[in-house]
Scaffold this motif. Structure first.
Motif, PDB file in Angstrom:
ATOM      1  N   GLU A 362      46.188   7.651 -17.225  1.00 30.29           N
ATOM      2  CA  GLU A 362      47.026   8.669 -17.866  1.00 30.29           C
ATOM      3  C   GLU A 362      46.542   8.868 -19.304  1.00 30.29           C
ATOM      4  N   PRO A 363      46.054  10.067 -19.666  1.00 32.68           N
ATOM      5  CA  PRO A 363      45.625  10.317 -21.046  1.00 32.68           C
ATOM      6  C   PRO A 363      46.786  10.149 -22.024  1.00 32.68           C
ATOM      7  N   LEU A 364      46.477   9.642 -23.210  1.00 31.17           N
ATOM      8  CA  LEU A 364      47.502   9.406 -24.219  1.00 31.17           C
ATOM      9  C   LEU A 364      47.648  10.565 -25.204  1.00 31.17           C
ATOM     10  N   GLY A 365      46.853  11.626 -25.035  1.00 34.21           N
ATOM     11  CA  GLY A 365      47.085  12.844 -25.795  1.00 34.21           C
ATOM     12  C   GLY A 365      46.393  12.873 -27.143  1.00 34.21           C
ATOM     13  N   ALA A 366      46.780  13.864 -27.954  1.00 35.57           N
ATOM     14  CA  ALA A 366      46.096  14.141 -29.223  1.00 35.57           C
ATOM     15  C   ALA A 366      46.201  12.984 -30.207  1.00 35.57           C
ATOM     16  N   SER A 367      47.254  12.173 -30.103  1.00 30.37           N
ATOM     17  CA  SER A 367      47.409  11.066 -31.040  1.00 30.37           C
ATOM     18  C   SER A 367      46.466   9.903 -30.734  1.00 30.37           C
ATOM     19  N   ALA A 368      45.877   9.881 -29.550  1.00 34.49           N
ATOM     20  CA  ALA A 368      44.881   8.873 -29.177  1.00 34.49           C
ATOM     21  C   ALA A 368      43.926   9.514 -28.178  1.00 34.49           C
ATOM     22  N   PRO A 369      43.105  10.479 -28.609  1.00 34.10           N
ATOM     23  CA  PRO A 369      42.344  11.323 -27.672  1.00 34.10           C
ATOM     24  C   PRO A 369      41.287  10.593 -26.863  1.00 34.10           C
ATOM     25  N   THR A 370      40.896   9.399 -27.265  1.00 35.02           N
ATOM     26  CA  THR A 370      39.860   8.689 -26.517  1.00 35.02           C
ATOM     27  C   THR A 370      40.420   7.536 -25.705  1.00 35.02           C
ATOM     28  N   ARG A 371      41.765   7.487 -25.568  1.00 36.51           N
ATOM     29  CA  ARG A 371      42.354   6.346 -24.883  1.00 36.51           C
ATOM     30  C   ARG A 371      43.187   6.779 -23.679  1.00 36.51           C
ATOM     31  N   LEU A 372      43.182   5.902 -22.686  1.00 36.13           N
ATOM     32  CA  LEU A 372      43.900   6.151 -21.444  1.00 36.13           C
ATOM     33  C   LEU A 372      44.829   4.978 -21.157  1.00 36.13           C
ATOM     34  N   LEU A 373      45.963   5.274 -20.582  1.00 36.76           N
ATOM     35  CA  LEU A 373      46.867   4.254 -20.063  1.00 36.76           C
ATOM     36  C   LEU A 373      46.493   4.053 -18.596  1.00 36.76           C
ATOM     37  N   VAL A 374      46.003   2.873 -18.228  1.00 36.99           N
ATOM     38  CA  VAL A 374      45.428   2.673 -16.902  1.00 36.99           C
ATOM     39  C   VAL A 374      46.098   1.505 -16.187  1.00 36.99           C
ATOM     40  N   SER A 375      45.924   1.480 -14.872  1.00 36.80           N
ATOM     41  CA  SER A 375      46.232   0.303 -14.062  1.00 36.80           C
ATOM     42  C   SER A 375      44.913  -0.238 -13.524  1.00 36.80           C
ATOM     43  N   TRP A 376      44.721  -1.552 -13.682  1.00 36.62           N
ATOM     44  CA  TRP A 376      43.443  -2.179 -13.322  1.00 36.62           C
ATOM     45  C   TRP A 376      43.696  -3.523 -12.662  1.00 36.62           C
ATOM     46  N   SER A 377      42.879  -3.818 -11.667  1.00 36.46           N
ATOM     47  CA  SER A 377      42.912  -5.136 -11.035  1.00 36.46           C
ATOM     48  C   SER A 377      41.525  -5.741 -11.074  1.00 36.46           C
ATOM     49  N   ASP A 378      41.458  -7.003 -11.380  1.00 35.27           N
ATOM     50  CA  ASP A 378      40.197  -7.728 -11.372  1.00 35.27           C
ATOM     51  C   ASP A 378      39.834  -8.092  -9.931  1.00 35.27           C
TER      52      ASP A 378
END
Length: 804
Positions: A362-378
């Motif tokens: 999920e993109p975090l928008g203009a306040s953090a344009p290069t960051r994503l909120l993700v779900s990850w499993s090792d």
């Protein structure tokens, strides 16, 4: 063919796994820090789903495991305990029947047995719509709550699933459902909802509903699934569609309007070789909108939408994979992608420790344009590997930096999948949304056409087209195994098809037709020999009353062109209406021959008869093709071992079982005992010409002394050896002195004998032989062009069931 990758079966993979991967996976990190979330993200909402191993394919929307929650983390940092938004005691009390037996037990069942599969936050960030299945129910339904979990409302009910809800402008919700639009419009309809080709799951299609649960509208159907919708700022919807037609078997991004019209390509089908690619793309989310120079060279700048999506195999990866940053760039042809996670496998290979796979972003928008909120499993996020290890993937929530590739932990409950995290904050609501004009011809059906059939962005289409080569457009309906219970229509992996008709191309290179609304169809451009020059290898569908005109055949499929003022009205006025009721879209007499010619030569549809079309709908192998083989071929090709009837043996390298096949054009049923889908449904003649194909499936086999000669290349008669050998005569208009292949070469080699046809070769060698008639040529060509299937509607009653 389950996917465009090399496949190992479960029985083989265990020996290939490092011992470390077969041990239980280590518990992931628990509550982490703020992880680089911007200051304007005061809370996040996410799903907690009970771990499971059955979500192997990206179109599985009905995987259920009770004990799930819709949760809120506020503030979203270390030490915060998530708040459950659903199920809560208050919400469950609002849903159960208080006058029914033991309401307290019903509430407890609701609290412990819920599974939430998807959700969306509204534009004001004060309400949430979600899809949940409750304990004791067999289906997922839509519910809405306010941002704190109060004011529960159930929006849908009944025996169908309603999944993947998203808010639309104007107080509506879009969703996917397995409810049948044709039955919804006409309760007396004999139509059943489609089932996909492999798992036989009932397919999910699109619909909308008002936020109070009223005014449900269902969109047109596809033969396979449509899932994971997301909204662009201009109101267009991007979603994932399972494209399945023969060798095409993938999940690509497509677009539609909020009124469920204008479905068209967005990303995946025309990627340049310089771009990374995988089989399927899903859970796409909007990143940013930019203005770019038109890649096609016009002087007008165009809008580019950037999205992030999961890129993965179609199955076995728990709907998890790589992160792709995608630029739509105005058309599928010009779209590009960047792989943000190059170490993550894009196929079914087990991911390695420290690499893992991503479930969503999920993109975090203009306040953090290069960051994503993700779900990850090792670890090895691959269903067969996890099953052997006796463990599950463990998805947690992180912030992902697109520049560095770093992950910052936010929250991870080691006993749950923590997925689909999204900031709880307002967003802009589109002020207007695009719509497709209603057809002036019919408000009950779909009007389709092209302004220039030669205009195509696909090289494999345009390379076959020369001026004047296209004389007709063949229109075909699609359906699946829901009709007649057929397990496989044939060995070539195509869905069921029925010919609507062949309509003429006008002198200005346009065509127009009216086809049944809400029913999937596809298009072929046909030459004067009745052979397909270009096969549109996707199913198209339009709503009742929708007008779908394009510039050409796959000319720029992110644009749904309509007849603008100034375009000649004769394009529309020449539209051929091929619509008849479903019961009339089958004909057991149309393919019957008398003396080699059709007993019923003219279509029973007035508009088709007026343009000289025939009445053929389906071309069932045993009823339409076998009589031709019996009359013209089996005197030589009778299954006896000879030079005319080569033999080969197939050995399964795992079971060591083998079976020998001899070329035989007789109509006896042949029981195939090897491969993934052993069956006795097909005749020796069908197997001899079409091959074993889908029967073998993913089984690891060896052919001795060599694989059989590929006589048919479905869905292209033009590229099939058997058609080159028979060398059909011109059909439009009929001229028996003109042959399709004057030099009798096939893929650069001269066909043995070199005479005008196979029959002429045999005659020159002193053997008795008979030429096929024009109508016999046509039936064989049509069968191959329609996928080379054995079963059509006309003989579905004969179908058995292959061994899965």
């Amino acid at each position: 063919m389950r996917d465009k990758v090399t496949v190992r079966t479960l029985r083989a993979v265990a020996s290939l796994l490092p011992l470390a991967l077969l041990a239980p996976l280590a518990v992931g990190c628990s509550n982490g820090g703020t992880g680089g979330l911007p200051d304007d993200v005061k809370a996040i909402v996410f799903l907690q789903r009970t771990p499971r191993g059955d979500q192997g394919n990206v179109f599985d929307y009905a995987s259920y495991a009770g004990g799930g929650r819709l949760a809120k983390l506020e503030p979203p940092h270390a030490g915060t305990t998530p708040t459950t938004l659903f199920p809560t005691e208050s919400a469950c009390n609002g849903l159960v029947d208080q006058s029914g037996p033991d309401p307290a037990a019903q509430v407890q069942s609701c609290l412990t047995g819920a599974d939430i599969m998807s959700y969306d936050i509204n534009f004001n960030a004060d309400a949430i719509v979600f899809s949940a299945r409750l304990s004791g129910s067999d289906t997922y339904h839509l519910y809405s709550i306010d941002r704190d979990g109060g004011n529960i409302k159930q929006l849908t009910e009944g025996g169908n699933d309603y999944v993947y809800p998203i808010y639309l402008p104007g107080g509506k919700v879009m969703f996917m459902t397995n409810k049948n639009v044709e039955q919804d419009l006409d309760p007396n309809s004999t139509s059943n909802q489609f089932k996909d080709e492999y798992e036989r799951a009932t397919t999910a299609q699109v619909g909308t509903i008002n936020i109070d649960g009223s005014g449900m509208v269902l969109g047109a159907r596809n033969v396979s699934h449509r899932v994971s919708p997301a909204m662009l700022p201009d109101g267009q919807i991007v979603y994932t569609e399972w494209r399945h037609m023969g060798g095409v078997n993938d999940g690509h991004l497509r677009m539609m309007n909020t009124d469920l019209t204008g479905m068209r390509e967005a990303f995946g089908g025309e990627l340049a070789s310089t771009n990374p690619s995988t089989n399927s793309y899903l859970k796409a989310r909007f990143v940013q909108k930019t203005t770019i120079a038109d890649p096609d060279g016009s002087s007008t700048p165009i809008t580019n939408y950037q999205m992030v999506a999961i890129a993965t195999s179609r199955d076995r990866t728990l709907q998890a994979g790589k992160l792709f940053l995608i630029d739509l760039n105005g058309s599928e042809k010009n779209s590009t992608a960047r792989d943000l996670t190059q170490l993550v496998p894009g196929d079914r290979s087990p991911s390695q420790h420290g690499v893992g796979r991503y479930y969503d972003a999920e993109p975090l928008g203009a306040s953090a344009p290069t960051r994503l909120l993700v779900s990850w499993s090792d670890g090895p996020v691959e269903s067969e590997t996890l099953a052997i290890a006796g463990t599950n993937a463990k998805f947690g929530i992180y912030v992902f930096d697109m520049n560095s590739g770093a992950r910052y932990p936010i929250y991870d409950d080691p006993n749950m999948w923590d997925v689909l995290a999204r900031p709880l904050r307002p967003r802009d609501e589109p002020s207007k949304t695009p719509v497709t004009p209603v057809s002036p011809i019919s408000n009950a059906d779909t009007t389709i056409g092209a302004l220039n059939v030669y205009d195509s962005s696909l090289g494999d289409i345009s390379s076959n087209l020369t001026p004047g080569s296209v004389v007709k457009v063949r229109l075909m309906e699609g359906f699946s195994g829901e009709e007649g219970g057929v397990d496989m229509f044939g060995t070539t992996e195509f869905d069921g098809q029925s010919r609507y008709g062949e309509v003429p191309v006008q002198s200005d290179n346009s065509f127009a037709a009216v086809v049944p609304g809400n029913v999937p169809f596809h298009i072929q451009l046909v030459d004067k020999f009745a052979m397909s020059l270009a096969n549109e290898s996707i199913w198209i569908s339009g709503r009742a009353g929708e007008q779908r005109f394009c510039g050409g055949c796959h000319e720029n499929r992110t644009k749904a062109n309509t007849l603008a003022p100034g375009i000649p009205t004769n394009v529309l006025s020449g539209a051929v209406n091929v619509v008849v009721p479903r019961a009339q879209r089958t004909d057991t007499a149309a393919y019957a021959l008398s003396g080699g010619t059709f007993s019923k030569p003219t279509s029973t549809v007035a508009a088709l008869a007026a343009v000289g079309d025939n009445a053929v709908r389906g071309v069932p192998w045993d009823l339409a093709i076998q009589p031709i083989l019996d009359a013209k071929c089996i005197s030589c090709h009778d299954g006896s071992t000879s030079a005319a009837n080569p033999t080969y043996t197939v050995t399964d390298n795992m079971t060591k079982m083998s079976q020998t096949f001899t070329f035989n054009l007789k109509g006896d049923k042949l029981k195939v005992t090897i491969g993934e889908r052993a069956t006795g449904d097909f005749t020796a003649s069908y197997i001899s010409l079409m091959g074993l194909g889908e029967i073998i499936g993913d089984a690891d086999v060896t052919y001795t002394p060599a694989p059989p000669k590929p006589y048919v290349a479905a869905p292209s008669a033009r590229d099939s050896l058997v058609v080159h050998m028979l060398n059909p005569v011109q059909r439009f208009p009929l001229d028996a002195t003109v042959r399709a292949f004057p030099d009798r070469t096939f893929k650069g080699d001269t066909i043995t004998g070199g005479k005008i046809s196979h029959a002429a070769d045999l005659t020159a060698r002193g053997m008795a032989a008979q030429e096929l008639t024009a109508d016999e040529h046509y039936l064989l060509i049509l069968n191959i062009d329609m996928g080379g299937q054995y079963f059509f509607r006309e003989n579905l009653n004969e179908a058995g069931s292959a061994t899965p």
